[in-house]
Design a protein around this motif. Structure first.
Motif, short mmCIF file in Angstrom:
data_model
loop_
_atom_site.label_atom_id
_atom_site.label_comp_id
_atom_site.label_asym_id
_atom_site.label_seq_id
_atom_site.Cartn_x
_atom_site.Cartn_y
_atom_site.Cartn_z
N ARG A 66 0.83 -1.20 0.00
CA ARG A 66 0.00 0.00 0.00
C ARG A 66 0.87 1.25 0.00
NH1 ARG A 66 -2.14 3.83 3.10
NH2 ARG A 66 -0.97 3.21 4.94
N LEU A 67 1.89 1.26 0.86
CA LEU A 67 2.79 2.40 0.92
C LEU A 67 3.57 2.58 -0.38
CD1 LEU A 67 4.13 2.08 4.57
CD2 LEU A 67 2.50 3.77 3.68
N LYS A 68 3.97 1.48 -0.99
CA LYS A 68 4.69 1.55 -2.26
C LYS A 68 3.80 2.16 -3.34
CE LYS A 68 7.07 -1.33 -5.63
NZ LYS A 68 7.38 -2.70 -6.03
N GLU A 72 4.49 5.72 -5.22
CA GLU A 72 4.56 5.82 -6.67
C GLU A 72 3.55 6.82 -7.20
OE1 GLU A 72 4.04 1.86 -8.09
OE2 GLU A 72 6.07 1.24 -7.57
N LYS A 73 2.37 6.83 -6.62
CA LYS A 73 1.33 7.76 -7.04
C LYS A 73 1.75 9.19 -6.78
CE LYS A 73 -3.45 8.99 -6.02
NZ LYS A 73 -4.58 8.70 -5.14
N ASN A 74 2.36 9.45 -5.63
CA ASN A 74 2.76 10.80 -5.26
C ASN A 74 4.00 11.29 -6.00
OD1 ASN A 74 0.62 11.11 -3.48
ND2 ASN A 74 1.80 10.33 -1.75
N ASN A 75 4.81 10.40 -6.50
CA ASN A 75 6.04 10.78 -7.17
C ASN A 75 5.92 10.79 -8.70
OD1 ASN A 75 7.43 11.18 -4.79
ND2 ASN A 75 8.11 9.05 -4.69
#
Length: 78
Positions: A66-68, A72-75
């Motif tokens: 989930r954190l990954k 990825e979504k935020n970057n």
């Protein structure tokens, strides 16, 4: 009833009891052998500890995924 009839009835009942599947008496969704008469409390607690460990590891892997995905979504480049 005569003794032969009582004996025959008893034998039939014994055969039916022997044929009955042992799995019918086990709890659903349990580990095999968990409900055995010969298992000690330490064996059952060991299985439960292993199960809890697997559950915690699964939760940890899910959280990491989930954190990954979130990272990825935020970057993403705009």
């Amino acid at each position: 009833m005569t003794s032969t009839r009582l004996t025959r009835t008893g034998l039939i009942l014994l055969m039916l009891a022997a044929i009955a599947p042992a799995d019918a008496y086990a709890k659903p969704n349990s580990y095999p052998g968990e409900n055995s008469k010969f298992n000690s409390k330490s064996a059952v607690s060991k299985w439960e500890a292993e199960r809890n460990k697997r559950i915690e590891e699964r939760k940890k892997r899910r959280e990491e995924k989930r954190l990954k995905r979130l990272n990825e979504k935020n970057n993403r480049p705009n």
